[in-house]
Design a protein around this motif. Sequence first.
Motif, short mmCIF file in Angstrom:
data_model
loop_
_atom_site.label_atom_id
_atom_site.label_comp_id
_atom_site.label_asym_id
_atom_site.label_seq_id
_atom_site.Cartn_x
_atom_site.Cartn_y
_atom_site.Cartn_z
N GLN A 1 -4.24 -11.07 2.06
CA GLN A 1 -5.69 -11.19 2.13
C GLN A 1 -6.15 -12.58 1.74
O GLN A 1 -7.14 -13.08 2.26
CB GLN A 1 -6.34 -10.16 1.21
CG GLN A 1 -6.20 -8.75 1.72
CD GLN A 1 -6.74 -7.73 0.73
OE1 GLN A 1 -7.10 -8.06 -0.39
NE2 GLN A 1 -6.78 -6.48 1.15
N SER A 2 -5.44 -13.22 0.83
CA SER A 2 -5.82 -14.56 0.38
C SER A 2 -5.22 -15.66 1.23
O SER A 2 -5.87 -16.66 1.51
CB SER A 2 -5.36 -14.76 -1.07
OG SER A 2 -5.91 -13.79 -1.90
N ILE A 3 -3.99 -15.49 1.63
CA ILE A 3 -3.28 -16.54 2.36
C ILE A 3 -3.53 -16.44 3.86
O ILE A 3 -3.31 -17.38 4.59
CB ILE A 3 -1.76 -16.48 2.05
CG1 ILE A 3 -1.54 -16.67 0.55
CG2 ILE A 3 -1.00 -17.53 2.81
CD1 ILE A 3 -0.11 -16.49 0.11
N LEU B 1 1.66 -5.87 -3.37
CA LEU B 1 1.64 -7.29 -3.72
C LEU B 1 1.55 -8.16 -2.47
O LEU B 1 0.86 -9.17 -2.44
CB LEU B 1 2.87 -7.65 -4.55
CG LEU B 1 2.94 -7.01 -5.93
CD1 LEU B 1 4.27 -7.34 -6.60
CD2 LEU B 1 1.78 -7.44 -6.80
N HIS B 2 2.26 -7.75 -1.43
CA HIS B 2 2.21 -8.47 -0.16
C HIS B 2 0.81 -8.41 0.43
O HIS B 2 0.29 -9.42 0.93
CB HIS B 2 3.25 -7.90 0.81
CG HIS B 2 3.22 -8.55 2.14
ND1 HIS B 2 2.64 -7.95 3.24
CD2 HIS B 2 3.70 -9.74 2.57
CE1 HIS B 2 2.75 -8.75 4.28
NE2 HIS B 2 3.39 -9.85 3.90
N ALA C 1 3.26 -15.34 2.64
CA ALA C 1 2.74 -14.10 2.05
C ALA C 1 3.84 -13.07 1.86
O ALA C 1 3.81 -12.29 0.91
CB ALA C 1 1.63 -13.51 2.92
N SER C 2 4.84 -13.08 2.74
CA SER C 2 5.92 -12.09 2.60
C SER C 2 6.81 -12.40 1.39
O SER C 2 7.45 -11.51 0.85
CB SER C 2 6.76 -12.02 3.87
OG SER C 2 7.37 -13.26 4.12
N TRP C 3 6.82 -13.66 0.96
CA TRP C 3 7.61 -14.05 -0.21
C TRP C 3 6.80 -14.04 -1.50
O TRP C 3 7.34 -14.20 -2.58
CB TRP C 3 8.20 -15.45 0.00
CG TRP C 3 9.31 -15.43 0.99
CD1 TRP C 3 9.22 -15.74 2.31
CD2 TRP C 3 10.66 -15.06 0.75
NE1 TRP C 3 10.44 -15.59 2.91
CE2 TRP C 3 11.35 -15.18 1.97
CE3 TRP C 3 11.36 -14.65 -0.38
CZ2 TRP C 3 12.69 -14.89 2.09
CZ3 TRP C 3 12.70 -14.37 -0.26
CH2 TRP C 3 13.36 -14.49 0.97
N TRP C 4 5.50 -13.85 -1.40
CA TRP C 4 4.63 -13.95 -2.54
C TRP C 4 4.98 -12.99 -3.67
O TRP C 4 4.91 -13.37 -4.84
CB TRP C 4 3.18 -13.75 -2.09
CG TRP C 4 2.21 -14.22 -3.11
CD1 TRP C 4 1.78 -15.48 -3.31
CD2 TRP C 4 1.60 -13.42 -4.12
NE1 TRP C 4 0.91 -15.53 -4.36
CE2 TRP C 4 0.78 -14.27 -4.88
CE3 TRP C 4 1.64 -12.08 -4.44
CZ2 TRP C 4 0.02 -13.83 -5.94
CZ3 TRP C 4 0.89 -11.62 -5.50
CH2 TRP C 4 0.09 -12.49 -6.24
#
Length: 141
Positions: free
Chosen positions: A34-36, A28-29, A42-45
Amino acid sequence: MSFGAAALAAVIGAMVSVLSGVIAYDPLHLAAAQSISRSPAASWWPVLVYGPWLVASVSVLRAALHRKPAAHSWAVVLLFSATAVALCLTQAPHTITGLATAGIPPVAALTCFQQLVRQITLTRSIRQPESRHRNASHAAR
């Protein structure tokens, strides 16, 4: 005995769910990174996927304890479980083993959760209050 089985199911289900979340974190990270593009967010996504899943799961458990329907909460759990599976599969190597390794953790968490809810609904005894009509007829005799 039923309470013990439900407690054991709860402990095992919680362990599988936590392990599934830990395993699914990296895919998920990576999907977010890749998008952010290297944003600290991104680590909290992954929390955006498992946060609603967790909140809806608590709502389902509460509804099961009170013997109430929880269709909306189940829909949220299923939606975010499917989201986790889909995002994990996009990051997996496209082999049978890679796809199974990526897809099984979120499905295992969902399955354990469903079984926990089932244990709760089965172990709660159904007490039907005596009707007033029946109480009145007994008093009249």
